[in-house]
Motif scaffolding. Structure first.
Motif, PDB file in Angstrom:
ATOM      1  N   THR A 167       0.818  -1.032  -0.039  1.00 14.46           N
ATOM      2  CA  THR A 167       0.039  -0.086   0.043  1.00 14.46           C
ATOM      3  C   THR A 167       0.881   1.187   0.059  1.00 14.46           C
ATOM      4  OG1 THR A 167      -0.320   0.153   2.423  1.00 14.46           O
ATOM      5  CG2 THR A 167      -1.675  -1.191   1.181  1.00 14.46           C
ATOM      6  N   LYS A 168       2.155   1.088   0.147  1.00 15.54           N
ATOM      7  CA  LYS A 168       3.045   2.193   0.179  1.00 15.54           C
ATOM      8  C   LYS A 168       4.172   2.329  -0.575  1.00 15.54           C
ATOM      9  CE  LYS A 168       1.937   3.377   5.147  1.00 15.54           C
ATOM     10  NZ  LYS A 168       2.599   3.444   6.495  1.00 15.54           N
ATOM     11  N   THR A 223       8.970  -0.541  -0.321  1.00 10.29           N
ATOM     12  CA  THR A 223       8.084  -1.285   0.275  1.00 10.29           C
ATOM     13  C   THR A 223       7.262  -2.145  -0.642  1.00 10.29           C
ATOM     14  OG1 THR A 223       6.523   0.729   0.893  1.00 10.29           O
ATOM     15  CG2 THR A 223       8.267  -0.053   2.493  1.00 10.29           C
ATOM     16  N   ASP A 224       6.923  -1.409  -2.011  1.00 11.18           N
ATOM     17  CA  ASP A 224       6.006  -2.170  -2.828  1.00 11.18           C
ATOM     18  C   ASP A 224       6.592  -2.922  -3.902  1.00 11.18           C
ATOM     19  OD1 ASP A 224       7.096   0.079  -4.021  1.00 11.18           O
ATOM     20  OD2 ASP A 224       4.920   0.792  -4.776  1.00 11.18           O
TER      21      ASP A 224
END
Length: 201
Positions: free
Chosen positions: A69-70, A152-153
């Motif tokens: 999501t980030k 992070t993604d």
């Protein structure tokens, strides 16, 4: 005599679980103090019901995205693998991990080059496969101040394989648990990037 052996075996198993618990709590406290965060992933269930020679055991490939999501820059500082039961409790016997890897999805070289270029302007020099562990070496921890820069993604994957070289045993179910350790990017605490060469990002 038989009862004594059973009691001793039970105590050994209890001490193993307590030792794991204390190490886990201690590790969590150390991580909190150092700013390291942890994301835990578990493989599908492996049913071990026969002898599996090296590189011929049940295996799994599954996503290990830190936070889909980030799009946030973090630094991977290490990874740990552990044999656990279906409830996540460590197995008394840790000799059933053939190997485990963390890598970019599909170990796709073209995808790696694209991610390195799009996210880091080509400065990140990591190959498709990153950490690999094997029997007797169940974790890879980088020295303080070093890490692998990753967003992070990004589509990370875990590839794991179990094996069993024991001739006498009771069939059992297990999972391979992975803990990925990382730190959020902080310009006030610069990190050194690990790659084919050491490169500042």
């Amino acid at each position: 005599m038989k009862k004594l052996v059973i009691r001793l075996a039970s105590l050994c198993a209890l001490f193993l679980v307590v030792d794991w618990y204390m190490m886990d709590v201690h590790g969590s406290l150390v991580n909190q103090l150092s700013g390291v965060q942890t994301k835990t992933f578990k493989s599908p269930v492996f049913h071990i019901d026969r002898n599996y020679p090296s590189m011929q055991g049940p295996e799994a490939l599954y996503p290990a995205v830190i936070d889909p999501t980030k799009h946030e820059l973090v630094w991977l500082t290490g990874v740990e693998f552990l044999n656990v039961d279906e409830k996540g409790v460590p197995l008394k016997d840790q000799e059933h991990l053939c190997h485990a890897q963390i890598h970019i999805k599909g170990s796709d070289v073209k995808l790696v080059k694209k991610l390195n270029k799009d996210n880091f302007g080509g400065k990140r020099s990591m190959p498709a496969r990153w950490f690999t562990t094997f029997p007797g070496q169940y974790d890879v921890m980088l020295p303080d101040g070093f890490g692998i820069p990753v967003y992070t993604d990004e589509p990370l994957e875990l590839g794991v394989m179990a094996f069993n070289q024991k001739k006498e045993f009771e069939p059992f179910n297990m999972k391979i648990q992975a803990k990925i350790h990382y730190k959020k990017h902080n310009e006030n605490e610069p990190m050194k990037a690990v790659g084919r060469g050491l490169t500042d990002i």
